[in-house]
Enzyme design. Structure first.
Site, PDB file in Angstrom:
ATOM      1  N   GLY A 179       0.813  -1.211   0.000  1.00 59.76           N
ATOM      2  CA  GLY A 179       0.000   0.000   0.000  1.00 59.76           C
ATOM      3  C   GLY A 179       0.843   1.255   0.000  1.00 59.76           C
ATOM      4  N   GLY A 180       0.361   2.269   0.722  1.00 58.91           N
ATOM      5  CA  GLY A 180       1.060   3.547   0.767  1.00 58.91           C
ATOM      6  C   GLY A 180       2.462   3.446   1.325  1.00 58.91           C
ATOM      7  N   GLY A 414      22.295  10.805 -31.721  1.00 60.20           N
ATOM      8  CA  GLY A 414      21.886  11.495 -30.504  1.00 60.20           C
ATOM      9  C   GLY A 414      22.424  10.830 -29.257  1.00 60.20           C
ATOM     10  N   ALA A 415      22.650   9.509 -29.314  1.00 62.78           N
ATOM     11  CA  ALA A 415      23.181   8.806 -28.151  1.00 62.78           C
ATOM     12  C   ALA A 415      24.586   9.287 -27.816  1.00 62.78           C
ATOM     13  CB  ALA A 415      23.169   7.304 -28.401  1.00 62.78           C
TER      14      ALA A 415
END
Length: 524
Positions: A179-180, A414-415
């Protein structure tokens, strides 16, 4: 009996009572609860703290704290410590704060008093400027205390965020975290998990089955291996608690106490000018041939020792902490042994997070480049490779620590830019004579540039090979980038360690001006 003797006797009685209460608090609810904890292959909270901290250094806070909740029988169950052990000690002589859930008490579930103890130790860690380690083994919020328990988690999350980039925060998962409660570890710098005994998920298997009809075990849904290889939540995974806590200590030895300090320096007998000629055998000159980048790192760093982060997730990029001449460095490297070292969504996220962490805690960055580009494909494009790739670009551009790049072989498109090129601010860029820096590989480039000429030729294949050779000769020779100042030097691989250490020593006093702003707005 005299009055003085009576007073002394009363005081001795009080001391005896205090010792009994503290021993009872340490012992836990009963021996059977401890036996059940051990039967699950788990240690108690105090046993874990003793393994984490230097012997005899733990000072406990609020050991006698008890909850004041009523209803659902809680008023009749008020154990000391309220299910969490908090305090501080040392790791290799340096102060570290810690809190550990005690699963024997309310299953380690968090209530109001439990939360306030954690809040206090977090505040003390921030005030003292020392790392915080949480040993997690709890069943989530204490349902009987309702919204008060939820508010306690909110206070933890707020402090996790406020301390982010200020003090190292390490979460060690030694039991369930549902959960949280799972959000606090997710907000910290590193998550450790132990196989079989630790799990993390927002909704458990029962809820998943009720809502979606899917059947799955706790480990299948949120076990250590799932988070180490699939989700990327766990940075480190172990088979037992002892080896896990031993590596938590090792990690702490590589980190500064806070963001105003440098990482600790350890003397080394490994010579700074040691030749690394073995790299010639480790790295093939053929750019299409795979090899293990971890072997390269091992050859370069002090004594061959490094700690790899997220070793099982996004394995096409390697992120590791190591030392060069005794000084801690963060290493980001493409891994040609996996997907040829290509960058994809997960590799970009992994490296970006690591770069941000190193920058926050004054750890210089060494980037070892051998990258053919970003992974093409519909799944990558639709999955947001532009946005995720930009995370790594942003992290490097935003980093102000010393940065040194070494291009081993190929660096395409771009790498190449994203892997800490000179154009985005690396301080020193070095390259081996085998480097190929280009928009793309020679084959692809020739097919694009000379497509018409190749198609019109009587012998297209011969012309294509000729044009590939022409492109490689003109634009991809190892000195092209150096001639244009995009690489500071082309070096012998055997001098890689020496020149890295020299460059980082020169940059040790680096100062970078930061623009006035509240904070940037990085892609998320």
């Amino acid at each position: 009996m005299s009055e003085a003797a009576a007073v002394e006797g009363a005081f001795e009685n009080r001391l005896g009572e205090l010792r009994e209460i503290k021993e009872a608090a340490r012992r836990g609810p009963d021996d059977a609860a401890t036996a059940r904890q051990h039967s699950r292959g788990k240690l108690t909270a105090h046993e874990r703290i003793e393994l984490l901290l230097d012997p005899g250094t733990f000072t406990e806070l609020e050991a006698l704290r008890r909850h004041r909740a009523t209803g659902f029988g809680l008023e009749h169950r008020r154990p000391y410590s309220d299910g969490v052990v908090c305090g501080w000690g040392t790791v290799y002589g340096r102060t570290v704060f810690v809190y550990a859930h005690d699963f024997r008490i309310f299953g380690g579930a968090l209530g109001e008093a439990h939360a306030h103890k954690i809040h206090k130790v977090m505040d003390l860690a921030a005030a003292a400027g020392a790392p915080l380690v949480s040993l997690n083994d709890g069943a989530g919020a204490r349902i009987q205390e309702g919204v008060t328990a939820l508010a306690g988690y909110g206070g933890i999350f707020q402090r996790n965020t406020r301390c982010s980039g200020v003090i190292p925060q390490i979460s060690v998962m030694l039991g369930p975290c549902a959960g949280g409660a799972a959000y606090s570890p997710a907000l910290t710098d590193f998550v450790f998990m132990v196989r079989e005994t630790s799990q993390m998920f927002i909704t458990g298997p029962d809820v998943v089955q009720a809502v979606t009809g899917e059947e799955i075990t706790q480990n299948g849904l949120g076990g250590a291996d799932v988070h180490a290889s699939t989700t990327g939540v766990a940075a480190f995974v172990y088979d037992d608690e002892r080896s896990c806590l031993e590596d938590v200590r090792y990690l702490l030895s590589l980190l500064p106490a806070n963001n105003n300090e440098a990482p600790p320096v350890e003397p080394t007998a490994d010579p700074a000018d040691r030749r690394t000629d073995r790299l010639l055998d480790l790295v093939p000159t053929d750019a299409a041939q795979a090899y293990d980048m971890c072997a390269v790192i091992e050859e370069v760093v002090d004594d061959g020792e490094f700690l790899q982060v997220h070793a099982g997730w996004a394995t096409n990029v390697v992120c590791a902490l190591a030392r060069l001449d005794g000084h801690v460095v963060g290493i980001v490297a493409n891994q040609p042994a996996t997907l040829a070292g290509v960058l994809d969504i997960e590799a970009s996220e992994k490296a970006a997070r690591f770069v941000q962490h190193c920058d926050a805690f004054n750890i210089p960055l060494v980037t070892l480049v051998d990258v053919p580009g970003f992974l093409p494909g519909v799944a990558q494009e639709h999955g947001g490779i532009i946005r995720h790739g930009a995370k790594l670009l942003y992290a490097y551009c935003n980093a102000t620590v010393p940065r040194v790049q070494v291009i081993l072989r190929k660096a395409y498109g771009g790498a190449y830019i994203v892997m800490d090129s000179r154009s985005i601010g690396t301080d020193v860029s070095l390259a081996w004579p085998t480097n190929e820096i280009a928009v793309m590989g020679a084959e692809g480039a020739a097919n694009v540039i000379f497509r018409r000429e190749i198609n019109a030729a009587d012998d297209p294949e011969t012309v294509r090979r000729m044009k590939i050779k022409e492109y490689r000769t003109e634009l991809m020779h190892p000195y092209y980038a150096a001639e244009r100042g995009l690489v500071d030097d082309v070096i012998e691989p055997g001098r890689t360690r020496e020149l890295l250490i020299r460059s980082l020593a020169m940059l040790r006093a680096k100062h970078a001006d930061i623009p006035a702003r509240k904070h940037g707005n990085p892609p998320v």
